[in-house]
Design an enzyme around this catalytic site. Sequence first.
Site, short mmCIF file in Angstrom:
data_model
loop_
_atom_site.label_atom_id
_atom_site.label_comp_id
_atom_site.label_asym_id
_atom_site.label_seq_id
_atom_site.Cartn_x
_atom_site.Cartn_y
_atom_site.Cartn_z
N HIS A 1 60.18 -17.05 -15.48
CA HIS A 1 59.81 -16.52 -14.15
C HIS A 1 61.05 -16.04 -13.39
O HIS A 1 62.05 -15.70 -14.01
CB HIS A 1 59.01 -17.56 -13.38
CG HIS A 1 57.80 -18.02 -14.14
ND1 HIS A 1 56.65 -17.28 -14.25
CD2 HIS A 1 57.59 -19.15 -14.88
CE1 HIS A 1 55.78 -17.91 -14.99
NE2 HIS A 1 56.31 -19.05 -15.40
N GLU B 1 58.24 -23.08 -9.97
CA GLU B 1 58.70 -23.24 -11.35
C GLU B 1 60.01 -22.52 -11.60
O GLU B 1 60.90 -23.03 -12.30
CB GLU B 1 57.62 -22.72 -12.31
CG GLU B 1 57.96 -22.88 -13.78
CD GLU B 1 56.88 -22.33 -14.68
OE1 GLU B 1 57.12 -22.27 -15.90
OE2 GLU B 1 55.79 -21.96 -14.18
N GLU C 1 57.96 -25.98 -22.89
CA GLU C 1 57.30 -26.42 -21.66
C GLU C 1 57.83 -27.82 -21.38
O GLU C 1 57.42 -28.80 -22.01
CB GLU C 1 55.78 -26.43 -21.85
CG GLU C 1 55.17 -25.06 -22.02
CD GLU C 1 55.02 -24.30 -20.70
OE1 GLU C 1 55.54 -24.78 -19.68
OE2 GLU C 1 54.38 -23.23 -20.70
#
Length: 497
Positions: free
Chosen positions: A323, A342, A459
């Site tokens: 991101h 995030e 993740e």
Amino acid sequence: MKKRIITLLLLMLWAVGLLPSAMAAGAEQITVRFYDEASRSYSEPTVTDRVNLTLDGEALIPQDVPALAYYPEGSANGRTLVPVRLISEALDATVTWVAETRQIIILREESTIVLTAGSATALVDGQAVELPDGVPAGGVMWEGKESTMVPLRFVSEQLGAGVEWIGETATVAITSPTEETPGQPETADLGQITGLAFDQEAQTLTITADHTPQYRVVDLGDRLAIDVLGAVYPEAENGLTLPVESQAILSVRCYQHGDDLGYGYPHTLRVVLDLASGVSYAQYLSVSSGENQVRVTVTGEPEEPEVPPLDPAKITIAIDPGHGGNQPGAVYPDENGEDVQEKDLTLPMSLMLADILEERGYNVVLTRTGDDSVSLADRAKMANAAQAEVFVSIHCNALDRTDYEGIFTYYYPNSTRGEALAKQVQAGVVTATGGIGRGTPSANFQVLRETTMPAVLVETGFMSCPAELARLCDPDYQQQIALGIADGVEAYLKAGT
């Protein structure tokens, strides 16, 4: 403040019975947040009406965000929004999300619908169509769950389904398209295609006919389709692929269709251009016609990313902080009620990882070093341009429950080296952090698909779990994650897989 005022007005209207009685009767109120494309963030909470759905008399129940009423500003009439995948798959259509252009592409036999998040205009079989009341597709958040929502009546009717509003139960009743007996096409074919060629020097695809061709342009994101109506090209009866040398176009494929595309002619020739990573129709291609030809011309090519000077004697590792910029990723409140984005977790972890790997003697290339917006295609391009040995993308996870935590490491399907790298990185992170290892699944993520080296997406934990979010915000824990990834990468490189 403006959105809060609108919400209060809706509540007042509801209280005094000024909303349409058909919408008010039997409706349950829910609180949602609508995604704003301009600011790339969710709105203040808004109270609206939950809508029930049936398909051919059977309940149609969304898994995440429910169907709901959206009230355009200045209008008392609501439009029903529904999760795109739910309604599309219920009507036997397929859905593709194009992240770079934020487009939703719905395909069902003769119909191609392209919706752009936040846009009041859709493309239906290549033709621009204004959405009713200007209500666009877009993201909606409800109780921590997110879904891409589309106008129900518009999509359903474009796919041939019937739609009826039942006010007493606040239900939209959808009727599946009826199977019609094929009849004669509305008109005769217009003629033959006499030539199809790609000029490398001019970077132009030319379709030549023995008549003035009629055509439709269908933008499919990573592909561009040119449908030449009422055209017959025997060479494409069993499919045809043209040789192409271009930085923007990967291949050109041709298919001879009958009357199945819904244009009203006995035949249509569909020419599909597969586009290179980062290439879009709007930015890099133009379509023109004249006399007996249709021409598709490459008007530009994506710029190659800049790569910092690298020591050729060292192995290069590409690190991708997920991101950034106007793409915050998941957003959850910390223990103080402050929103954590995030993108603000993945960057420090990536910088820590870069420091560790550089200290161990590796070249490091970061796809971003600050709060920058970088497309998925450009992230992969940067790693490829640097000729990295390994690519690691760092993200944080989220789920619609608060008690689930743990670490996943993804690799691209059928990539043996990617799987080996994922297992080493997963083991390294779990060992370094003491976190719960959730496994190493494969996934068709763009940054894994378009990188030419073994690639993984880590993740690092679930922001939706308050306890794990607290750890992810802790610089010491971030350092442990970075150390674990570095150990996993080194173990993979030393194994010489």
